[in-house]
Enzyme design. Sequence first.
Site, PDB file in Angstrom:
ATOM      1  N   ASN A 103       0.847  -1.205   0.000  1.00 17.28           N
ATOM      2  CA  ASN A 103       0.000   0.000   0.000  1.00 17.28           C
ATOM      3  C   ASN A 103       0.872   1.241   0.000  1.00 17.28           C
ATOM      4  O   ASN A 103       2.018   1.196   0.437  1.00 17.28           O
ATOM      5  CB  ASN A 103      -0.843   0.080   1.287  1.00 17.28           C
ATOM      6  CG  ASN A 103      -1.784  -1.098   1.452  1.00 17.28           C
ATOM      7  OD1 ASN A 103      -2.309  -1.617   0.475  1.00 17.28           O
ATOM      8  ND2 ASN A 103      -1.991  -1.514   2.681  1.00 17.28           N
ATOM      9  N   ASP A 124       0.876   4.553   2.052  1.00 12.66           N
ATOM     10  CA  ASP A 124       0.240   5.084   3.258  1.00 12.66           C
ATOM     11  C   ASP A 124       0.128   6.609   3.166  1.00 12.66           C
ATOM     12  O   ASP A 124       1.130   7.291   2.916  1.00 12.66           O
ATOM     13  CB  ASP A 124       1.069   4.728   4.500  1.00 12.66           C
ATOM     14  CG  ASP A 124       1.085   3.225   4.769  1.00 12.66           C
ATOM     15  OD1 ASP A 124       0.301   2.493   4.130  1.00 12.66           O
ATOM     16  OD2 ASP A 124       1.880   2.804   5.628  1.00 12.66           O
ATOM     17  N   GLY A 144       1.876  -1.117   3.696  1.00  8.78           N
ATOM     18  CA  GLY A 144       1.252  -2.412   3.380  1.00  8.78           C
ATOM     19  C   GLY A 144       1.941  -3.465   4.232  1.00  8.78           C
ATOM     20  O   GLY A 144       3.174  -3.513   4.276  1.00  8.78           O
ATOM     21  N   GLY A 161       2.398  -6.662   3.998  1.00  5.79           N
ATOM     22  CA  GLY A 161       3.321  -7.571   3.315  1.00  5.79           C
ATOM     23  C   GLY A 161       4.618  -6.858   2.956  1.00  5.79           C
ATOM     24  O   GLY A 161       5.721  -7.349   3.229  1.00  5.79           O
ATOM     25  N   GLU A 217      -4.221  -9.124   4.183  1.00  9.51           N
ATOM     26  CA  GLU A 217      -4.680  -8.012   3.338  1.00  9.51           C
ATOM     27  C   GLU A 217      -4.781  -8.416   1.868  1.00  9.51           C
ATOM     28  O   GLU A 217      -4.824  -7.552   0.996  1.00  9.51           O
ATOM     29  CB  GLU A 217      -3.760  -6.794   3.511  1.00  9.51           C
ATOM     30  CG  GLU A 217      -3.918  -6.146   4.878  1.00  9.51           C
ATOM     31  CD  GLU A 217      -3.094  -4.881   5.055  1.00  9.51           C
ATOM     32  OE1 GLU A 217      -3.477  -4.032   5.871  1.00  9.51           O
ATOM     33  OE2 GLU A 217      -2.042  -4.743   4.399  1.00  9.51           O
ATOM     34  N   THR A 219       2.334 -10.396  20.002  1.00  8.51           N
ATOM     35  CA  THR A 219       3.061  -9.148  20.239  1.00  8.51           C
ATOM     36  C   THR A 219       2.227  -8.291  21.188  1.00  8.51           C
ATOM     37  O   THR A 219       1.015  -8.144  21.021  1.00  8.51           O
ATOM     38  CB  THR A 219       3.351  -8.413  18.920  1.00  8.51           C
ATOM     39  OG1 THR A 219       2.125  -8.295  18.170  1.00  8.51           O
ATOM     40  CG2 THR A 219       4.352  -9.173  18.071  1.00  8.51           C
ATOM     41  N   ASP A 257       5.439   6.496  16.953  1.00  7.65           N
ATOM     42  CA  ASP A 257       4.506   5.999  15.942  1.00  7.65           C
ATOM     43  C   ASP A 257       4.633   4.472  15.887  1.00  7.65           C
ATOM     44  O   ASP A 257       5.697   3.958  15.555  1.00  7.65           O
ATOM     45  CB  ASP A 257       4.861   6.637  14.580  1.00  7.65           C
ATOM     46  CG  ASP A 257       3.925   6.200  13.458  1.00  7.65           C
ATOM     47  OD1 ASP A 257       3.012   5.397  13.708  1.00  7.65           O
ATOM     48  OD2 ASP A 257       4.127   6.672  12.312  1.00  7.65           O
ATOM     49  N   ALA A 268       3.582  -0.251  11.716  1.00  4.97           N
ATOM     50  CA  ALA A 268       4.537  -1.233  11.172  1.00  4.97           C
ATOM     51  C   ALA A 268       5.470  -1.841  12.222  1.00  4.97           C
ATOM     52  O   ALA A 268       6.372  -2.606  11.862  1.00  4.97           O
ATOM     53  CB  ALA A 268       5.362  -0.656  10.017  1.00  4.97           C
ATOM     54  N   ALA A 269       5.259  -1.540  13.496  1.00  7.78           N
ATOM     55  CA  ALA A 269       6.104  -2.167  14.526  1.00  7.78           C
ATOM     56  C   ALA A 269       5.894  -3.685  14.505  1.00  7.78           C
ATOM     57  O   ALA A 269       6.848  -4.458  14.596  1.00  7.78           O
ATOM     58  CB  ALA A 269       5.775  -1.602  15.899  1.00  7.78           C
ATOM     59  N   GLY A 270       4.637  -4.097  14.340  1.00  7.30           N
ATOM     60  CA  GLY A 270       4.346  -5.534  14.263  1.00  7.30           C
ATOM     61  C   GLY A 270       4.950  -6.147  13.004  1.00  7.30           C
ATOM     62  O   GLY A 270       5.425  -7.283  13.014  1.00  7.30           O
ATOM     63  N   ASP A 271       4.927  -5.400  11.922  1.00  4.23           N
ATOM     64  CA  ASP A 271       5.516  -5.898  10.671  1.00  4.23           C
ATOM     65  C   ASP A 271       7.025  -6.079  10.832  1.00  4.23           C
ATOM     66  O   ASP A 271       7.608  -7.065  10.378  1.00  4.23           O
ATOM     67  CB  ASP A 271       5.230  -4.928   9.516  1.00  4.23           C
ATOM     68  CG  ASP A 271       3.735  -4.778   9.269  1.00  4.23           C
ATOM     69  OD1 ASP A 271       2.994  -5.755   9.507  1.00  4.23           O
ATOM     70  OD2 ASP A 271       3.302  -3.677   8.853  1.00  4.23           O
TER      71      ASP A 271
HETATM   72  O1  RIB Z   1       0.933  -2.577   9.616  1.00  2.00           O
HETATM   73  C1  RIB Z   1       0.950  -1.273   9.102  1.00  2.00           C
HETATM   74  C2  RIB Z   1       0.399  -1.257   7.712  1.00  2.00           C
HETATM   75  O2  RIB Z   1      -0.978  -1.582   7.749  1.00  2.00           O
HETATM   76  C3  RIB Z   1       0.455   0.083   7.022  1.00  2.00           C
HETATM   77  O3  RIB Z   1       1.664   0.303   6.348  1.00  2.00           O
HETATM   78  C4  RIB Z   1      -0.775   0.078   6.139  1.00  2.00           C
HETATM   79  O4  RIB Z   1      -0.487   0.121   4.779  1.00  2.00           O
HETATM   80  C5  RIB Z   1      -1.564  -1.163   6.534  1.00  2.00           C
HETATM   81  O5  RIB Z   1      -1.383  -2.196   5.641  1.00  2.00           O
END
Ligand code: RIB
Length: 309
Positions: free
Chosen positions: A12, A14, A40, A42, A141, A222, A248, A251-254
């Site tokens: 995505n 953002d 996004g 992924g 997603e 998490t 912020d 994306a911490a989980g990502d």
């Molecule tokens: O986990 C954060 C993400 O969730 C963002 O970057 C947003 O695009 C959504 O997919």
Amino acid sequence: MKKKILIIGSLNVDMVIEMKNMPVVGETVLGTKLTYIPGGKGANQACAAAKLGGDVVMLGCVGEDEFGDIQKSNLSACGVDTRYFKRSKKKGTGTASIYVDECGNNSIVVVAGANQECDITYLQEYDDVMKACDYVILQMEIPYDAISYAVKRAKELGKVVILNPAPAPDELPDGILEQLDYITPNETELMKLCKRDGETIEDFTEGAKVLLQKGVKNVLVTLGERGALLVSEEGAEIFPTRKVVSVDTTAAGDCFNGAFTVALAEDKGPREAVIFANAASSIAVTRNGAQTSIPDREEADEVLTSTGV
Ligand code: RIB
């Protein structure tokens, strides 16, 4: 040879709007800043895994638009193999509108766009990419039938499969849990999936056990500033994380998921991998944005060496 990580998931752009307080329903507030940042779930996980030293390939779909070009070039610059991306002729690149308040809390609305074309036909076309990898990570997603297909196919091929169930659906697609090596919800996602309430570590441990009973091998939850909780047949263990000033949490989980998989791919055990993932994500929350917040390997190792968590 390095073990290979395949990330199948969303990309995505953002649209991040910073504000003092989030609006409530029916309210208009004044924002302080608008930025466009590659995101996004992924793509963020792919970016994290590559920046933290993994050998990473991604399958996903963007539009034939400028946002798609930005995603592709940004991820390539991070070291992700983006050669197999699909470019949709019909749909634009996915977008996420993200509100961030002055405490660093966020609310996100995703419009899937081209991510909807990350479907079974596309994944079948790149079966060789899956065959060539060792670890497969997915999130929620892209179309659910594509997730079910990919999990089943990855397991048939003997891969280690990690599902980050975000955003959490009301129900996971049938037959998925028993094929997963790891499921990695945050505390809200966990409670939604196991249909329970609660806020304590004991509540989360009990919730994780519900998923274990349904067949998943490991539940890795998490917990934000409380760290992470790993629950398996062998027991439950909490892994505290270092205290930081969060600006912020996007994306911490990502970042956590990408880092965790990189450590597994380096033959570290799950406990060591969680500690590494905590260190990496503790850096991400101190920075703004999604992919802009992801640390590189040197930074994550430095935190780990200096703090031990
Ligand atoms: O986990 C954060 C993400 O969730 C963002 O970057 C947003 O695009 C959504 O997919």
